[in-house]
Design a protein around this motif. Sequence first.
Motif, PDB file in Angstrom:
ATOM      1  N   PHE A 143       0.815  -1.211   0.000  1.00 49.00           N
ATOM      2  CA  PHE A 143       0.000   0.000   0.000  1.00 49.00           C
ATOM      3  C   PHE A 143       0.850   1.263   0.000  1.00 49.00           C
ATOM      4  CE2 PHE A 143      -2.845   3.118   2.154  1.00 49.00           C
ATOM      5  CZ  PHE A 143      -3.822   3.156   1.175  1.00 49.00           C
ATOM      6  N   LEU A 144       1.904   1.292   0.822  1.00 49.75           N
ATOM      7  CA  LEU A 144       2.746   2.489   0.884  1.00 49.75           C
ATOM      8  C   LEU A 144       3.431   2.790  -0.448  1.00 49.75           C
ATOM      9  CD1 LEU A 144       3.947   4.765   2.637  1.00 49.75           C
ATOM     10  CD2 LEU A 144       5.810   3.197   3.212  1.00 49.75           C
ATOM     11  N   PRO A 145       4.114   1.839  -1.103  1.00 49.69           N
ATOM     12  CA  PRO A 145       4.687   2.146  -2.422  1.00 49.69           C
ATOM     13  C   PRO A 145       3.631   2.490  -3.467  1.00 49.69           C
ATOM     14  CG  PRO A 145       5.666   0.164  -1.516  1.00 49.69           C
ATOM     15  CD  PRO A 145       4.500   0.495  -0.648  1.00 49.69           C
ATOM     16  N   LEU A 146       2.431   1.928  -3.323  1.00 50.84           N
ATOM     17  CA  LEU A 146       1.387   2.196  -4.304  1.00 50.84           C
ATOM     18  C   LEU A 146       1.000   3.662  -4.333  1.00 50.84           C
ATOM     19  CD1 LEU A 146      -0.697   1.068  -6.349  1.00 50.84           C
ATOM     20  CD2 LEU A 146      -2.237   0.738  -4.393  1.00 50.84           C
ATOM     21  N   ILE A 147       0.922   4.291  -3.147  1.00 51.44           N
ATOM     22  CA  ILE A 147       0.506   5.692  -3.107  1.00 51.44           C
ATOM     23  C   ILE A 147       1.696   6.644  -3.204  1.00 51.44           C
ATOM     24  CG2 ILE A 147      -1.492   5.084  -1.718  1.00 51.44           C
ATOM     25  CD1 ILE A 147      -0.071   6.289   0.683  1.00 51.44           C
ATOM     26  N   MET A 148       2.895   6.156  -2.942  1.00 55.17           N
ATOM     27  CA  MET A 148       4.065   7.032  -2.947  1.00 55.17           C
ATOM     28  C   MET A 148       4.764   7.103  -4.300  1.00 55.17           C
ATOM     29  SD  MET A 148       4.619   8.568  -0.067  1.00 55.17           S
ATOM     30  CE  MET A 148       4.271   8.499   1.685  1.00 55.17           C
ATOM     31  N   LEU A 149       4.659   6.054  -5.098  1.00 56.02           N
ATOM     32  CA  LEU A 149       5.447   5.956  -6.326  1.00 56.02           C
ATOM     33  C   LEU A 149       4.528   6.002  -7.542  1.00 56.02           C
ATOM     34  CD1 LEU A 149       7.880   3.086  -5.244  1.00 56.02           C
ATOM     35  CD2 LEU A 149       8.253   5.555  -5.077  1.00 56.02           C
ATOM     36  N   ASN A 150       4.965   6.773  -8.530  1.00 53.16           N
ATOM     37  CA  ASN A 150       4.254   6.858  -9.804  1.00 53.16           C
ATOM     38  C   ASN A 150       5.072   6.329 -10.974  1.00 53.16           C
ATOM     39  OD1 ASN A 150       2.056   8.173  -8.541  1.00 53.16           O
ATOM     40  ND2 ASN A 150       3.124  10.145  -8.673  1.00 53.16           N
ATOM     41  N   ASN A 151       6.368   6.258 -10.794  1.00 54.65           N
ATOM     42  CA  ASN A 151       7.252   5.811 -11.862  1.00 54.65           C
ATOM     43  C   ASN A 151       7.393   4.293 -11.805  1.00 54.65           C
ATOM     44  OD1 ASN A 151       9.193   5.449 -13.795  1.00 54.65           O
ATOM     45  ND2 ASN A 151      10.766   6.680 -12.778  1.00 54.65           N
ATOM     46  N   PRO A 152       7.023   3.561 -12.880  1.00 58.33           N
ATOM     47  CA  PRO A 152       7.165   2.092 -12.862  1.00 58.33           C
ATOM     48  C   PRO A 152       8.588   1.632 -12.636  1.00 58.33           C
ATOM     49  CG  PRO A 152       5.724   2.779 -14.656  1.00 58.33           C
ATOM     50  CD  PRO A 152       6.335   4.032 -14.103  1.00 58.33           C
ATOM     51  N   GLN A 153       9.577   2.454 -12.977  1.00 62.36           N
ATOM     52  CA  GLN A 153      10.963   2.065 -12.765  1.00 62.36           C
ATOM     53  C   GLN A 153      11.338   2.044 -11.283  1.00 62.36           C
ATOM     54  OE1 GLN A 153      13.070   1.004 -15.172  1.00 62.36           O
ATOM     55  NE2 GLN A 153      11.378   1.182 -16.620  1.00 62.36           N
ATOM     56  N   LEU A 154      10.529   2.654 -10.435  1.00 59.07           N
ATOM     57  CA  LEU A 154      10.780   2.672  -8.990  1.00 59.07           C
ATOM     58  C   LEU A 154       9.916   1.683  -8.228  1.00 59.07           C
ATOM     59  CD1 LEU A 154      11.030   6.532  -8.359  1.00 59.07           C
ATOM     60  CD2 LEU A 154      12.912   4.906  -8.627  1.00 59.07           C
ATOM     61  N   TYR A 155       9.035   0.969  -8.933  1.00 59.84           N
ATOM     62  CA  TYR A 155       8.127   0.052  -8.250  1.00 59.84           C
ATOM     63  C   TYR A 155       8.900  -1.066  -7.542  1.00 59.84           C
ATOM     64  CZ  TYR A 155       3.927   1.893 -10.564  1.00 59.84           C
ATOM     65  OH  TYR A 155       2.897   2.689 -10.996  1.00 59.84           O
ATOM     66  N   PRO A 156       8.438  -1.488  -6.351  1.00 61.77           N
ATOM     67  CA  PRO A 156       8.892  -2.777  -5.819  1.00 61.77           C
ATOM     68  C   PRO A 156       8.169  -3.908  -6.519  1.00 61.77           C
ATOM     69  CG  PRO A 156       7.335  -1.786  -4.315  1.00 61.77           C
ATOM     70  CD  PRO A 156       7.546  -0.786  -5.415  1.00 61.77           C
ATOM     71  N   VAL A 157       8.537  -5.128  -6.215  1.00 59.89           N
ATOM     72  CA  VAL A 157       7.982  -6.259  -6.943  1.00 59.89           C
ATOM     73  C   VAL A 157       6.500  -6.431  -6.655  1.00 59.89           C
ATOM     74  CG1 VAL A 157       8.564  -7.953  -5.155  1.00 59.89           C
ATOM     75  CG2 VAL A 157       8.441  -8.670  -7.547  1.00 59.89           C
ATOM     76  N   THR A 158       6.027  -6.050  -5.484  1.00 57.27           N
ATOM     77  CA  THR A 158       4.603  -6.208  -5.164  1.00 57.27           C
ATOM     78  C   THR A 158       3.740  -5.323  -6.057  1.00 57.27           C
ATOM     79  OG1 THR A 158       4.941  -4.572  -3.415  1.00 57.27           O
ATOM     80  CG2 THR A 158       4.987  -6.885  -2.783  1.00 57.27           C
ATOM     81  N   VAL A 159       4.100  -4.053  -6.183  1.00 62.18           N
ATOM     82  CA  VAL A 159       3.323  -3.141  -7.013  1.00 62.18           C
ATOM     83  C   VAL A 159       3.499  -3.476  -8.489  1.00 62.18           C
ATOM     84  CG1 VAL A 159       2.925  -0.711  -7.574  1.00 62.18           C
ATOM     85  CG2 VAL A 159       3.554  -1.358  -5.246  1.00 62.18           C
ATOM     86  N   GLY A 160       4.708  -3.887  -8.867  1.00 58.44           N
ATOM     87  CA  GLY A 160       4.936  -4.252 -10.264  1.00 58.44           C
ATOM     88  C   GLY A 160       4.108  -5.440 -10.693  1.00 58.44           C
TER      89      GLY A 160
END
Length: 310
Positions: free
Chosen positions: A237-254
């Motif tokens: 949830f935290l990376p989902l709302i904090m990150l917009n760039n796919p290159q910065l995604y962790p594996v869960t959001v990716g």
Amino acid sequence: MTLTRPAASRASAAPARRETGPRRRSSRRKRSTPLTIAMLAALAYFLVPLLWLLVAASKNTQDLFNTFGLWFSHAPQLLTNIHATLTADNGVFVRWILNTVLYAAVSSLGAAFLAAAAGYGFAKYRFRGHKAAFNLIVGTIMVPTTALAIPTYLLFSQVHLVNTPWAVILPSLINPFGLYLMRIYAQDAVPDSLIEAARIDGAGEYRIFFQIALRLLGPGLVTVLLFTLVTTWNNYFLPLIMLNNPQLYPVTVGLSSWAAQAQNGGAGASGGMLPLVITGSLLSIIPLVIAFLFLQRYWQSGLATGAVKQ
């Protein structure tokens, strides 16, 4: 002159020896059937999902829906799926894994060190507001992390840290449960007599902490590190709302973005994304297993140490 044991004593001793043997053997063979069933059920609860994930990662989209879920298809293609996962979208999955390793490693190391320092301070020092501050920190354990996500986003947006790796790392450094655990562990793991002896020898407080206390707090540090590592690795949830760039995604959001493509595409061009999502999920748990197997020896070595009273 030869001394012989009386016949009565020999007769009474012989049955005693015959009785102790069966009793010892029966105690060794004693088993608890309900406990065995419960342990087998727990083993199946944890291993069956992993078996399904391994089997599903060897199937294509059609076999995922047309074959038995807990057994392989007629043409397993695990290596093909792994290659397709690692090369899809110009190898973005490898980038997601590296991002996750960075987030989890920095967060777990930082959180373990901060928890050890704060826990040691609460355990060995007394200051004004000591109990109130510790109770406040323990109370924050009951606050769900989802309730803090939006305020954290608004705060980070003010300092221009949104859509940066620090937006994921900095919130993960705060671990109230780890602090509580380290405080309880430091009370017994670091004897007060050892601290006083170091002070008499002229060691400062920082030197005592870094050269003496940290070594004694090793098993507790590993425990907090493992908990934080797993939490940050699985954080969604935290990376989902904090990150917009796919290159910065962790594996869960990716993988979630790939799953959305597979769901929206159905059986069309994006339908082939489903095996990639499952194979990526299998690959994503391998670093956690390796980390646990590597660190568990330090964890187990401290369990007996903490049980010894001086």
